[in-house]
Design an enzyme around this catalytic site. Sequence first.
Site, mmCIF file in Angstrom:
data_model
loop_
_atom_site.group_PDB
_atom_site.id
_atom_site.type_symbol
_atom_site.label_atom_id
_atom_site.label_comp_id
_atom_site.label_asym_id
_atom_site.label_seq_id
_atom_site.Cartn_x
_atom_site.Cartn_y
_atom_site.Cartn_z
ATOM 1 N N GLU A 1 -18.345 -5.690 24.025
ATOM 2 C CA GLU A 1 -17.327 -7.002 23.975
ATOM 3 C C GLU A 1 -16.008 -6.665 23.040
ATOM 4 O O GLU A 1 -15.019 -7.154 23.289
ATOM 5 C CB GLU A 1 -17.834 -8.114 23.795
ATOM 6 C CG GLU A 1 -18.826 -8.713 24.846
ATOM 7 C CD GLU A 1 -20.062 -8.407 25.039
ATOM 8 O OE1 GLU A 1 -20.969 -8.807 25.765
ATOM 9 O OE2 GLU A 1 -20.631 -7.453 24.293
ATOM 10 N N HIS B 1 0.744 -1.108 -0.168
ATOM 11 C CA HIS B 1 0.025 0.146 -0.002
ATOM 12 C C HIS B 1 0.842 1.234 -0.115
ATOM 13 O O HIS B 1 1.485 1.780 1.073
ATOM 14 C CB HIS B 1 -0.846 0.057 1.200
ATOM 15 C CG HIS B 1 -1.903 -1.476 1.309
ATOM 16 N ND1 HIS B 1 -3.301 -1.048 1.105
ATOM 17 C CD2 HIS B 1 -1.548 -2.446 1.633
ATOM 18 C CE1 HIS B 1 -3.859 -2.292 1.321
ATOM 19 N NE2 HIS B 1 -2.628 -2.934 1.659
ATOM 20 N N HIS C 1 -28.573 -17.408 23.241
ATOM 21 C CA HIS C 1 -27.920 -16.971 24.397
ATOM 22 C C HIS C 1 -27.000 -18.376 24.803
ATOM 23 O O HIS C 1 -26.396 -18.265 25.717
ATOM 24 C CB HIS C 1 -28.564 -16.328 25.489
ATOM 25 C CG HIS C 1 -28.886 -15.112 25.402
ATOM 26 N ND1 HIS C 1 -29.403 -14.409 24.419
ATOM 27 C CD2 HIS C 1 -28.495 -14.112 26.212
ATOM 28 C CE1 HIS C 1 -29.334 -13.278 24.429
ATOM 29 N NE2 HIS C 1 -28.747 -12.798 25.631
ATOM 30 N N HIS D 1 -4.394 2.681 -3.130
ATOM 31 C CA HIS D 1 -4.522 2.073 -1.868
ATOM 32 C C HIS D 1 -3.720 0.705 -1.613
ATOM 33 O O HIS D 1 -2.877 0.452 -0.773
ATOM 34 C CB HIS D 1 -6.063 1.917 -1.591
ATOM 35 C CG HIS D 1 -6.375 1.480 -0.304
ATOM 36 N ND1 HIS D 1 -6.110 0.116 0.335
ATOM 37 C CD2 HIS D 1 -6.875 2.304 0.631
ATOM 38 C CE1 HIS D 1 -6.637 0.197 1.618
ATOM 39 N NE2 HIS D 1 -6.857 1.443 1.926
#
Length: 681
Positions: free
Chosen positions: A419, A35, A481, A270
């Site tokens: 999380e 890059h 869950h 890029h």
Amino acid sequence: MTLSATIAPPELDELCVNTLRFLAVDAVQRAKSGHPGLPLGSAAMAYALWDRLLKFNPRDPFWPDRDRFVLSAGHGCALLYALLHVTGFDLPLEELERFRQWGSRTPGHPEYGKTPGVEATTGPLGQGLANAVGMAIAEVALAARFNRPGHSIVDHYTYVLASDGDLEEGISSEAGSDAGHLALGKLIVLYADNHITIEGSTELAFTEDRMARFAAFGWHVQRIERSNDIDAIAAALEAAREETGRPSLIQVRTHIGFGSPHKQDTAAAHGEPLGLEEVRLTKEGLGWPVEPPFHIPEEALEHFREAVARGSAAQAEWELRLEAFAEEHPDLAAEFERVMHRRLQEDWDANLPTFTSADGPMATRIASGKTIAVLGSRLPEMMGGSADLAPSTHTNMDGAGNFEPENWAGRNMHFGIREHAMGAILNGMALHRGLIPYGGTFLVFSDYMRPPMRLAAMNGLPVIYLFTHDSIAMGEDGPTHQPVEQLLGLRSIPGMVVIRPADANETVAAWRVAIERREGPVALVLTRQGLPVLDLARYPGLPAGVPRGGYVLADTPPGEQPDIILIATGSEVHLALEARDRLATEGVQARVVSVPSTDIFSMQSDRYRDKVLPAGVPLLAIEAGVSLGWKSYVGPQIAVIGVDTFGASAPGPVVMQHYGFTVENICKQSHDLLRQVKGRP
């Protein structure tokens, strides 16, 4: 104030910036991969930081009080490698010439531990920015613990170079929100706002006001319109350093592929080399010699290498301060040295909790909480919390206080319902050193943490994860869950140790393993439901067995060989023990093997594993998760009671019974396996 030995005249600044640009461009072109766009567009602002403000010593990359620089936009690593080489780190020019090649110290994205001066493995966008939040947390926490009036031995900044992609990834919002809430004033982000991603203009998908977003998070924000204005960028960095109560975002309007006549401000700059002709045109346009490649002007290198003397002097001054600190606070200085070298206190694990059958039933999450209470009092470097689930995960340390701006010495962290950021922040805390970081959530939500957990394993970081509500036995919350495939997923990560203890005493032993492990992360997988306690008087092999990953918990009578081995983890171990007793009345001698960690068990010698699981004896594996991982143990001589679908919403015992986790089914499956393998009636 500047940390630069000399501020270069503008023409020398420009020469230095172009040196960085074209070292990166030549590295990418030589590799035919990489890059070039970010190094061309962001070299000036990186130079402003490294030349004017960054505190580092190329001769000692791990000096504790150095500033941390994290290239969150890891695809632009050729720029970082150029900086490391010219400023005097142990990264010879030959390594830049071998960019992205087998065995080089210049991999395609920065890798911690491979390249001197690289502070974090950054590949997936946003991870480095969130790592930096963890580093800034570690800095203020250690400063609160060790600094004393007249003695400041922890006093450094954490800097980030981030891209549009970093800010697009959701983790940047999680981590940015947390950093703003915590008022981490020593965290400074340089944002290369070049308006381009792989698919084209950021206008395709990214039109929000990024400065307003971070201001809403509680950040100090500034904008620089001219990316090559080194003085303006340095001034903005100084202003950010003076803003002690808020983290800072400096949005710099850069131009990807700067100077490339046909690729500047396009996606073509890029993710691919410029091409030989475009390299020639870019060099000519910026007044740079076309040949030789990897050209470094002497006067530029001389200026860059001032960093060696500057850094050595800064470190020497810090070491004098450390000596003065040690004279006045010898015990505290010894403690600082201990934690920064990740050494444990003597007798840290003496008299950890032990439980008897009278203490049961006890959920392993409860046993973990009791263990944390003791460990936290003995290991003040332990610091962690949960994703808004402390009452369920039992991660808080009694008396340790909350980590917050009013109490940087607090050790109980509140990550909020984040999380993903929690995992990456824990990585940053571990990368910084000085702390034992841990974080907790439900096992099913480990999916939200997968990218940083993978990077923790790749970095070899001693991070501890506490995952509770470990199986379908959690019951009524239902399949969304109830974790099924998560255990297998975690076990599949190279370098990750997963421990699913069977009871309170295995949980204590698991914590010993987690604290002692220094070469990678550990996941403790814990129950919500209460389990019987394996009394150590009856099962004396438990404490030594858990560190080996698997062990014989209950065997056949002396002198008798087992007809079958029941191998189980976690809550299912107790079902195996009950089934063993019933099978004995039915004429089948069964051995019960507890395997709290398949990862550790697989590391044991063949001799040990063959002793625990002797060849030719059928195995019945029992675990409330997908069966896939177990069938590699002994092929056709194994049967598995597992869960190869999703769970269901009902009380836990009902769900377990429906999926076959009963003594009756274990006995039935044992007889079926024996008939299949041995033709036994």
